[in-house]
Enzyme design. Structure first.
Site, mmCIF file in Angstrom:
data_model
loop_
_atom_site.group_PDB
_atom_site.id
_atom_site.type_symbol
_atom_site.label_atom_id
_atom_site.label_comp_id
_atom_site.label_asym_id
_atom_site.label_seq_id
_atom_site.Cartn_x
_atom_site.Cartn_y
_atom_site.Cartn_z
ATOM 1 N N ASP A 54 15.570 -20.409 -86.841
ATOM 2 C CA ASP A 54 15.418 -21.581 -85.968
ATOM 3 C C ASP A 54 16.377 -21.427 -84.796
ATOM 4 O OD1 ASP A 54 14.633 -23.921 -84.883
ATOM 5 O OD2 ASP A 54 15.456 -25.210 -86.439
ATOM 6 N N ALA A 55 15.890 -20.752 -83.772
ATOM 7 C CA ALA A 55 16.743 -20.275 -82.682
ATOM 8 C C ALA A 55 16.382 -20.870 -81.336
ATOM 9 C CB ALA A 55 16.651 -18.748 -82.608
ATOM 10 N N LYS A 56 15.166 -21.398 -81.201
ATOM 11 C CA LYS A 56 14.705 -22.004 -79.948
ATOM 12 C C LYS A 56 14.962 -21.083 -78.747
ATOM 13 C CE LYS A 56 14.276 -26.318 -82.031
ATOM 14 N NZ LYS A 56 14.940 -26.212 -83.322
ATOM 15 N N ARG A 57 14.631 -19.801 -78.896
ATOM 16 C CA ARG A 57 14.849 -18.869 -77.815
ATOM 17 C C ARG A 57 13.689 -18.900 -76.822
ATOM 18 N NH1 ARG A 57 19.319 -19.115 -80.238
ATOM 19 N NH2 ARG A 57 20.490 -17.268 -80.848
ATOM 20 N N ASP A 117 18.673 -27.598 -78.259
ATOM 21 C CA ASP A 117 18.135 -28.055 -79.541
ATOM 22 C C ASP A 117 18.546 -29.518 -79.700
ATOM 23 O OD1 ASP A 117 17.309 -28.196 -82.323
ATOM 24 O OD2 ASP A 117 17.561 -26.022 -82.408
#
Lengths: 274, 274
Positions: free
Chosen positions: A91-94, B96
Site C-alpha cells: 500500500d504505497a500510493k505511488r 495518503d
C-alpha cells in the site's frame, strides 16, 4: 497471483479479509520493544494468528519507510514470512512519469515480490501502465477513497456530468483488465460503492474504511459483491491492535475469526460457497 | 529552508537551477561500478561538479527505492553530502490519508532531513496538510505535470468551467502559504505556466520538463517568473548524463554552468539581480 487463484483462496478460507499491517512502534505491545526487530516480530505473530482467516496482507509502506533502512528490512522480512498463497498488497500510493513508475514497479515487483501495489491516478495513463506490464501482478488504483479529502477533487463534477472518480474509473479500466487491475473504493458510504460497481461491474475492489474508518461490511457486500466475490475488505487497527499486552496475537486471531465468520455468511448467501 | 534563504541563494549564485539526481546503475560510467556504492560515488562527483551552479538537488526517490535497502543507504549518504545551503527535494509523489501522510512526512523531514517533498493531490486536504506542519519545510504539490497522462485527468474541465488542475491550485493554495507550498508545473507548454501563474501569482514553481522532456527555459521565464524569481527549473538527464566516461563530472559541470549563465541573463533582465 491470478484472479482464479485469489478466488480459490476466498472460497477455501470462506473469507475476503485483508489484514492491514500498519505496524507502529508506538502501538505494539511494550514487551516486543526489547527484541532486535520489534516490527517484524509483531508482524510475525499477527501473521501466525490471522493467516487462516484472511486472504490478503497489506503492509502500509509509510509505516516502514518512516523508519529508514531498518524499516525496509522489517518490511522485506515480513513479506518473506507471508505464506505464498496469500495475496500481498504494497500500500504505497505511488505514481510518476513513465520511466519513474517503471522503477517503482521494479521496487515492488522485482526487488521485492508483492502481488500488487496501490497507485495514485493523478498523472494519468503513462504513470500507471508500467505497473501493468508484469504477469500475475496487479495495480490497485485509487478511485474513491474513504477520507474527508475525497470531497476536494475526487467528488468534483466534470462538465460531462461525471464525477472525477467516475472519469478515473472509465478511462483507467481500458488500461488494464479485470485480471490485473483492482480499485480502491472507500466504504464510508455504501451507495458510493454501488455507483462504482455500475461502472466497473467485474473488477475487484479493495475496500478500506471498514472498522476504524467507519464503514459497514453488510453495506459493502450489498453494493459491491460480484458473482466471484470481487471484494477484498481491509481491516488494520481493528485487528492488529485489538490487544495490547502479551496476549495481543490471540486478540487479533479472535477479531479476524469474527470477521471471517461474518464474511462466510455473506459468501454463502450470495451462492459463492456452498 | 525559508523562502528568504532560497531567494538569497538564487541571487548569490545567479541561478534557479535544480539538478535532478535520477541516478541509474545502467547509465552511470562503467568505471564506477567497481566501487562499493557506485550510486553515491556518482552523486558525490555530480554534486562536487555542479554545486556552484545550482540552488537545489532533487533525488528522484524511485531510483533509490528500486534498489531496496542499499538504495536507501545511497540516498541517505547523498543527502548528507549536499551542502546545507542548497535546497533539497525528495521527489517522492507521496500522499495518503492523514495518519499515513504524517508518517511519510516523518520519513522525509525527520528520519531524513529534506527541505521539501513532492506530494500528489488526489486524496485531498488531509493527505497534504500533515507535510505542512513542519517549520521551514515545504510541500511541492503536483498541479500540472509534463507527461502525456496529464491530459487524462488534470486537464479535464469541471462543471464550474475550471480544469481539474486549476481546482487543485485554487483549493490547495488555502492549505499552505507562499512560504511552505510550491507547485509542480510542467514546461511542455509555456502558455500553461502562464495560466497557472495567474491563479497563484506568488508561489514558487518546480518546473520539470526543461531539456529531455522538451520545454524551453525562455518560455518558462516569460510565463512564470515573479519579482523574486518564483522558479526552480529542473534538469536531470541533460546534466548528469551529459558525459559517459571518466570525464562525466566535467561534462555535467559544463552543462550546469551553461544553464546557469542563461539563467543569470534572465534574472538580470527581470531586475532580480544587478
Amino acid at each position: 497471483m491470478t484472479r482464479k487463484q485469489l478466488v480459490e483462496q476466498i472460497k477455501k478460507k470462506q473469507s475476503f479479509l485483508c489484514v492491514g499491517l500498519d505496524t507502529d512502534l508506538n502501538k505494539i505491545p511494550k514487551h516486543l520493544l526489547e527484541l532486535e526487530d520489534p516490527i517484524f516480530e509483531f508482524n510475525k505473530s499477527i501473521i501466525d494468528a490471522t493467516k487462516d482467516y484472511c486472504v490478503a496482507y497489506k503492509p502500509n509502506i509509510a509505516f516502514y519507510e518512516s523508519r529508514g533502512e531498518k524499516g525496509w528490512e522489517s518490511l522485506r522480512k515480513t513479506l518473506e514470512y507471508i505464506p505464498k498463497e496469500i495475496f500481498t498488497i504494497a500500500d504505497a500510493k505511488r505514481g510518476d512519469i513513465g520511466n519513474t513508475s517503471h522503477l517503482y514497479a521494479r521496487a515492488f515487483f522485482e526487488n521485492s515480490d508483492f502481488d500488487s501495489v496501490t497507485v495514485a491516478p493523478y498523472m494519468g495513463e503513462d504513470s500507471v501502465t508500467p505497473f501493468l506490464e508484469y504477469d500475475n501482478k496487479w495495480v490497485i488504483l485509487l478511485a474513491l477513497t474513504s477520507n474527508k479529502g475525497a470531497l476536494d477533487f475526487q467528488q468534483q463534477v466534470l462538465a460531462s456530468g461525471e464525477k472525477v472518480f467516475e472519469k478515473v474509473l472509465k478511462v483507467s479500466s481500458t488500461w488494464g483488465t479485470i485480471n490485473n487491475l483492482m480499485y480502491v473504493v472507500g466504504a464510508t458510504r455504501g451507495e458510493d460503492i454501488g455507483e462504482v460497481r455500475k461502472l466497473v461491474p467485474e473488477h475487484f475492489f479493495l475496500v478500506p474504511g471498514v472498522g476504524a474508518q467507519g464503514g459497514s461490511l453488510s453495506d459493502v457486500v450489498k453494493y459491491g459483491m460480484t458473482s466471484d466475490c470481487g471484494l477484498l475488505v481491509n481491516s488494520s487497527r481493528g485487528i492488529i491492535y485489538s490487544g495490547s499486552d502479551e496476549n495481543f496475537a490471540n486478540c487479533a486471531k479472535e477479531e479476524a475469526n469474527k470477521i471471517q465468520k461474518e464474511m462466510a455468511i455473506h459468501l454463502k448467501s450470495h451462492g459463492i460457497i456452498a
